[in-house]
Design an enzyme around this catalytic site. Structure first.
Site, mmCIF file in Angstrom:
data_model
loop_
_atom_site.group_PDB
_atom_site.id
_atom_site.type_symbol
_atom_site.label_atom_id
_atom_site.label_comp_id
_atom_site.label_asym_id
_atom_site.label_seq_id
_atom_site.Cartn_x
_atom_site.Cartn_y
_atom_site.Cartn_z
ATOM 1 N N GLU A 70 0.919 8.746 3.025
ATOM 2 C CA GLU A 70 0.592 8.191 4.434
ATOM 3 C C GLU A 70 0.277 6.634 4.168
ATOM 4 O OE1 GLU A 70 -2.300 8.968 8.003
ATOM 5 O OE2 GLU A 70 -3.280 8.545 6.361
ATOM 6 N N ARG A 135 -8.504 -2.364 1.516
ATOM 7 C CA ARG A 135 -6.981 -2.062 1.368
ATOM 8 C C ARG A 135 -6.245 -2.831 2.476
ATOM 9 N NH1 ARG A 135 -6.447 2.421 -1.868
ATOM 10 N NH2 ARG A 135 -8.475 2.768 -3.355
ATOM 11 N N HIS A 165 -10.823 4.204 4.541
ATOM 12 C CA HIS A 165 -9.929 3.330 5.214
ATOM 13 C C HIS A 165 -10.560 3.812 6.681
ATOM 14 C CE1 HIS A 165 -6.603 4.820 2.267
ATOM 15 N NE2 HIS A 165 -6.492 3.491 2.400
ATOM 16 N N CYS A 255 -3.580 11.929 5.034
ATOM 17 C CA CYS A 255 -3.197 11.033 4.065
ATOM 18 C C CYS A 255 -1.932 11.656 3.416
ATOM 19 C CB CYS A 255 -4.175 10.483 3.114
ATOM 20 S SG CYS A 255 -5.125 12.044 2.394
HETATM 21 C C1 CIR Z 1 -6.851 5.893 -3.092
HETATM 22 O O1 CIR Z 1 -8.159 5.525 -3.482
HETATM 23 O O2 CIR Z 1 -5.909 5.162 -2.896
HETATM 24 C C2 CIR Z 1 -6.407 7.271 -3.206
HETATM 25 N N1 CIR Z 1 -7.170 8.082 -4.037
HETATM 26 C C3 CIR Z 1 -6.866 8.010 -1.863
HETATM 27 C C4 CIR Z 1 -6.042 7.581 -0.491
HETATM 28 C C5 CIR Z 1 -6.316 8.410 0.566
HETATM 29 N N2 CIR Z 1 -5.599 7.967 1.695
HETATM 30 C C6 CIR Z 1 -5.690 8.058 2.965
HETATM 31 O O3 CIR Z 1 -6.713 8.622 3.395
HETATM 32 N N3 CIR Z 1 -4.834 7.555 3.893
#
Ligand code: CIR
Length: 268
Positions: A70, A135, A165, A255
């Site tokens: 995502e 981010r 997020h 995600c």
């Molecule tokens: C990160 O830290 O980028 C990944 N371990 C987790 C990303 C989760 N993404 C989301 O909820 N859209």
């Protein structure tokens, strides 16, 4: 006026063999790769049972976080933004996703200094709420706003004061209801959502704030049973699924897929 409907299609990415090395706040959380793969397979099967056509992109062993697809793109109507993820370690994921997006969308690749993760983008009909987080920066939100305008979709920014997020803290449970983590979002943070006509429901568990609305059905993490009960009580068709191995990697339900609406409809 487009209706709210389950996505026609979803793109998911297999769990990388290096997933145990994913970025995460709790470095001590031991990830079980086999269990993660089984949970991922159940997630795909559940989407399919609900009528969503799912395409699966092969994993990239050099990209531990690549199952969190995502974050790598924002699908609009005719256009798609291929993001520049906020974590440098995740930028290598982009090439594989961009290659898998077919000619249905006109692709716009985000360029520095803009950065944005799709987990910060919450769609509500013709509007995107974009979280400014560790981010996603303002340049990223501005880039997305320029492309979204081509599809007559507007962008509203929201400060993300805690968690990873925006969608770690709130997601749509249906076209008219939003679940949120009251430990992250204060009452005044909800004004923009209430003004958009959403009923805001406090999730009883932090993992309950990320649900995936698929028309009348909604996927809820098995780690959030009280949130599941609450959503069932308002008449939603709640499907609980275990995504515990993805919670360990700071991810959840939204995600794990990129979702494309069917024509004349919108989806989360
Ligand atoms: C990160 O830290 O980028 C990944 N371990 C987790 C990303 C989760 N993404 C989301 O909820 N859209």
């Amino acid at each position: 006026m487009p209706t709210f409907a389950p996505p026609a299609r979803a793109l998911v990415r297999d769990v990388s063999s290096s997933y145990a090395r994913c970025l995460r706040v709790d470095g001590d959380a031991r990830i079980d790769l086999g269990a993660a793969r089984r949970q991922h397979a159940t997630y795909i099967a559940t989407l399919r049972e609900l009528g969503v056509h799912v395409d699966v992109i092969a994993s990239d062993d050099a990209c531990p976080d690549s199952c969190f697809i995502e974050d790598t793109a924002v699908l609009l109507r005719e256009n798609v933004v291929v993001t520049r993820p906020g974590a440098e370690a995740r930028r290598a994921e982009i090439a594989g996703v961009a290659a898998a997006l077919d000619g249905r969308w006109r692709a716009h690749a985000m360029v520095a200094p803009a950065m944005l993760d799709g987990g910060d983008v919450l769609r509500v009909d013709g509007r995107l709420f974009v979280g400014l987080s560790s981010r996603t920066n303002r340049d990223g939100a501005d880039f997305l706003a320029r492309v979204a305008a081509l599809d007559a979709i507007d962008v509203v920014t929201v400060e993300v004061r805690g968690g990873l997020h925006l969608k770690s803290a709130c997601t749509l449970a249906s076209a008219s209801s939003l679940v949120y983590d009251p430990n992250v979002l204060r009452d005044e943070d909800l004004t923009a959502f209430r003004d958009a006509g959403l009923t805001c429901i406090a999730a009883s568990e932090p993992t309950g704030a990320n649900v995936l609305a698929l028309g009348r059905a909604v996927l809820v993490s098995a780690a959030a049973p009280r949130t599941a009960e609450r959503l069932a009580a308002i008449g939603l068709d709640v499907r609980t699924i275990d995504v515990g191995e993805f919670h360990k990697g700071d991810g959840a339900l939204t995600c794990l897929s990129l979702r494309a609406a069917s024509s004349n409809a919108w989806c989360t």
